[in-house]
Design a protein around this motif. Structure first.
Motif, PDB file in Angstrom:
ATOM      1  N   TYR A 117       0.831  -1.209   0.000  1.00 47.32           N
ATOM      2  CA  TYR A 117       0.000   0.000   0.000  1.00 47.32           C
ATOM      3  C   TYR A 117       0.867   1.260   0.000  1.00 47.32           C
ATOM      4  O   TYR A 117       0.667   2.190  -0.776  1.00 47.32           O
ATOM      5  CB  TYR A 117      -0.897  -0.052   1.236  1.00 47.32           C
ATOM      6  N   ARG A 118       1.878   1.256   0.883  1.00 46.32           N
ATOM      7  CA  ARG A 118       2.755   2.434   0.969  1.00 46.32           C
ATOM      8  C   ARG A 118       3.620   2.579  -0.277  1.00 46.32           C
ATOM      9  O   ARG A 118       3.764   3.667  -0.819  1.00 46.32           O
ATOM     10  CB  ARG A 118       3.647   2.333   2.217  1.00 46.32           C
ATOM     11  N   LEU A 119       4.204   1.477  -0.734  1.00 48.47           N
ATOM     12  CA  LEU A 119       5.105   1.542  -1.894  1.00 48.47           C
ATOM     13  C   LEU A 119       4.373   2.003  -3.156  1.00 48.47           C
ATOM     14  O   LEU A 119       4.918   2.780  -3.939  1.00 48.47           O
ATOM     15  CB  LEU A 119       5.748   0.176  -2.149  1.00 48.47           C
ATOM     16  N   LEU A 120       3.141   1.532  -3.328  1.00 53.31           N
ATOM     17  CA  LEU A 120       2.380   1.903  -4.527  1.00 53.31           C
ATOM     18  C   LEU A 120       2.165   3.407  -4.611  1.00 53.31           C
ATOM     19  O   LEU A 120       2.026   3.966  -5.699  1.00 53.31           O
ATOM     20  CB  LEU A 120       1.020   1.199  -4.534  1.00 53.31           C
ATOM     21  N   GLN A 121       2.115   4.059  -3.449  1.00 54.99           N
ATOM     22  CA  GLN A 121       1.902   5.506  -3.441  1.00 54.99           C
ATOM     23  C   GLN A 121       3.210   6.287  -3.601  1.00 54.99           C
ATOM     24  O   GLN A 121       3.185   7.471  -3.881  1.00 54.99           O
ATOM     25  CB  GLN A 121       1.160   5.898  -2.164  1.00 54.99           C
ATOM     26  N   GLN A 122       4.343   5.582  -3.442  1.00 56.33           N
ATOM     27  CA  GLN A 122       5.643   6.271  -3.505  1.00 56.33           C
ATOM     28  C   GLN A 122       6.298   6.216  -4.877  1.00 56.33           C
ATOM     29  O   GLN A 122       7.095   7.096  -5.218  1.00 56.33           O
ATOM     30  CB  GLN A 122       6.609   5.650  -2.483  1.00 56.33           C
ATOM     31  N   VAL A 123       6.016   5.163  -5.649  1.00 50.38           N
ATOM     32  CA  VAL A 123       6.755   4.976  -6.902  1.00 50.38           C
ATOM     33  C   VAL A 123       6.301   5.946  -7.994  1.00 50.38           C
ATOM     34  O   VAL A 123       5.182   6.461  -7.954  1.00 50.38           O
ATOM     35  CB  VAL A 123       6.623   3.526  -7.434  1.00 50.38           C
ATOM     36  N   VAL A 137       7.731  -7.700  -2.991  1.00 49.67           N
ATOM     37  CA  VAL A 137       6.858  -7.482  -1.830  1.00 49.67           C
ATOM     38  C   VAL A 137       5.827  -8.611  -1.813  1.00 49.67           C
ATOM     39  O   VAL A 137       5.010  -8.712  -2.724  1.00 49.67           O
ATOM     40  CB  VAL A 137       6.159  -6.113  -1.917  1.00 49.67           C
ATOM     41  N   PRO A 138       5.883  -9.479  -0.804  1.00 51.67           N
ATOM     42  CA  PRO A 138       4.975 -10.631  -0.825  1.00 51.67           C
ATOM     43  C   PRO A 138       3.531 -10.202  -0.612  1.00 51.67           C
ATOM     44  O   PRO A 138       3.263  -9.141  -0.045  1.00 51.67           O
ATOM     45  CB  PRO A 138       5.466 -11.486   0.347  1.00 51.67           C
ATOM     46  N   GLY A 139       2.625 -11.039  -1.068  1.00 51.57           N
ATOM     47  CA  GLY A 139       1.203 -10.759  -0.903  1.00 51.57           C
ATOM     48  C   GLY A 139       0.470 -12.000  -0.422  1.00 51.57           C
ATOM     49  O   GLY A 139       1.082 -13.012  -0.089  1.00 51.57           O
TER      50      GLY A 139
END
Lengths: 229, 229
Positions: free
Chosen positions: B6-12, B94-96
């Motif tokens: 969730y956090r990474l998707l907003q940073q890239v 990033v595992p899911g």
């Protein structure tokens, strides 16, 4: 942890779990919540305690590490609920990232093809059953994710497992060993069937044995999916 | 989805993925980000595109549904990186929550004991290999999670798989069928080996076949772990 688990943990009145896991999430919890830390090996009591609390009308979250549905508390809660004939009691299972997925991500991509998840603990399962599964997984060229590979008292199982895989796979087959996957203290090693027993393996470790096509590329373990590149 | 994803998707700077998956997360994305929707079956191109963008210095997230490390894009990215000899390129997996775990949670707790994850798609894997794995998983009494069970053009595999399990397990063995696990349009059915082919099964479906001890309790499918209750 999933967004859903994160939100639910902050909403419930009671959080209960093995004390090490409670400590891992202590920053999420608030003073308004009742927090119950249980001991290892008290799983059945813990499940009954959760159901007692829920019957009193409390909203209770019982936590597992990884995915509660994989060797975790989800099944036991449902088994106790069934045994006590309390099937009207509402239960929701919130899935998580099981150790196989967490360890795989730290190793690269070893689970890109069919895989078997096997616990080496013979505490609740006869060893013959486990051994049969190891043999069939090895013969069928499954990638294998081994849970509970070794404890201080239980040291032979991982050696037998390694020997079974050596019967069907090359000694150079890559093996990933991940301790405390995705926790602060994570340790990641890529080795081989030949050398894996030289590494530190304990109850916090997940062992992933590659299939016949798995290979190491720099610091990653990869099982090809079969694409033409 | 994990907090980390969730956090990474907003940073890239760039997010790329199969268009259906991009649409599932569209609310998380912002106008500042470059969003690339790809077509199905263009996985190798997509992996090369991600690597091209990363080489230009962009931070890029490539998404999969479930766990990218289980029949997802993680392996392909690492394979292409290896083939193009770009091993210095930084990649983080990033595992899911893979479909087996998500479907299991909606069914109850069918994965509480050893299980095998098998894709029935023979697009990239010879059918003989898949059939061998089905037979050994059935014989070893693994719970089985079947991915890609059936498509509009590929309809026989799930029938053969069912027949293989019927050779080793009782026809009353419970089977869970989950379509679009944990998405808004989720459909959950508990049936049996005997009756499972009467249910709707397609590429959005995960099929979980219980082991010899699995049972149904009200609306839940449970595989006992072996605890004395």
């Amino acid at each position: 942890m999933s967004l859903k688990a994160y939100r639910l943990l902050q909403q419930v009145e009671v959080v209960i779990g093995y004390k090490t896991y409670i400590e891992l999430i202590s920053e999420l919890l608030s003073a308004d919540q009742e927090i119950i830390k249980s001991k290892m090996t008290e799983e059945v009591e813990r499940a009954n305690q959760v159901i007692d609390l829920a019957r009193k009308g409390k909203s209770v979250a019982i936590i597992s590490s990884g995915d509660p549905g994989v060797y975790g508390m989800a099944g036991l809660i449902l088994e106790v609920r069934e045994k006590r004939r309390l099937v009207e009691l509402e239960v929701e299972i919130v899935p998580g990232i099981t150790a196989a997925s967490a360890a795989a991500a730290s190793l690269g991509a070893p689970l890109m093809h069919d895989y078997a998840v096997i616990s080496l603990s013979d505490l609740l399962t006869p060893w013959e059953v486990i051994e049969g599964r190891l043999k069939k997984a090895a013969r069928a060229d499954f990638v294998a994710a081994l849970y509970n590979p070794k404890s201080s008292r239980r040291t032979e199982q991982i050696e037998i497992a390694r020997d079974i895989f050596l019967e069907y796979r090359d000694s150079t087959t890559p093996v990933g060993i991940v301790r405390s996957a995705k926790r602060g203290s994570e340790e990641v090693t890529i080795t081989s069937l030949a050398d894996m027993l030289e590494e530190k393996i304990d109850m916090l470790t997940t062992v992933i044995i590659g299939n016949s096509e798995s290979y190491q590329s720099s610091n990653f373990l990869i099982t090809p999916r079969g694409y033409q590149l």
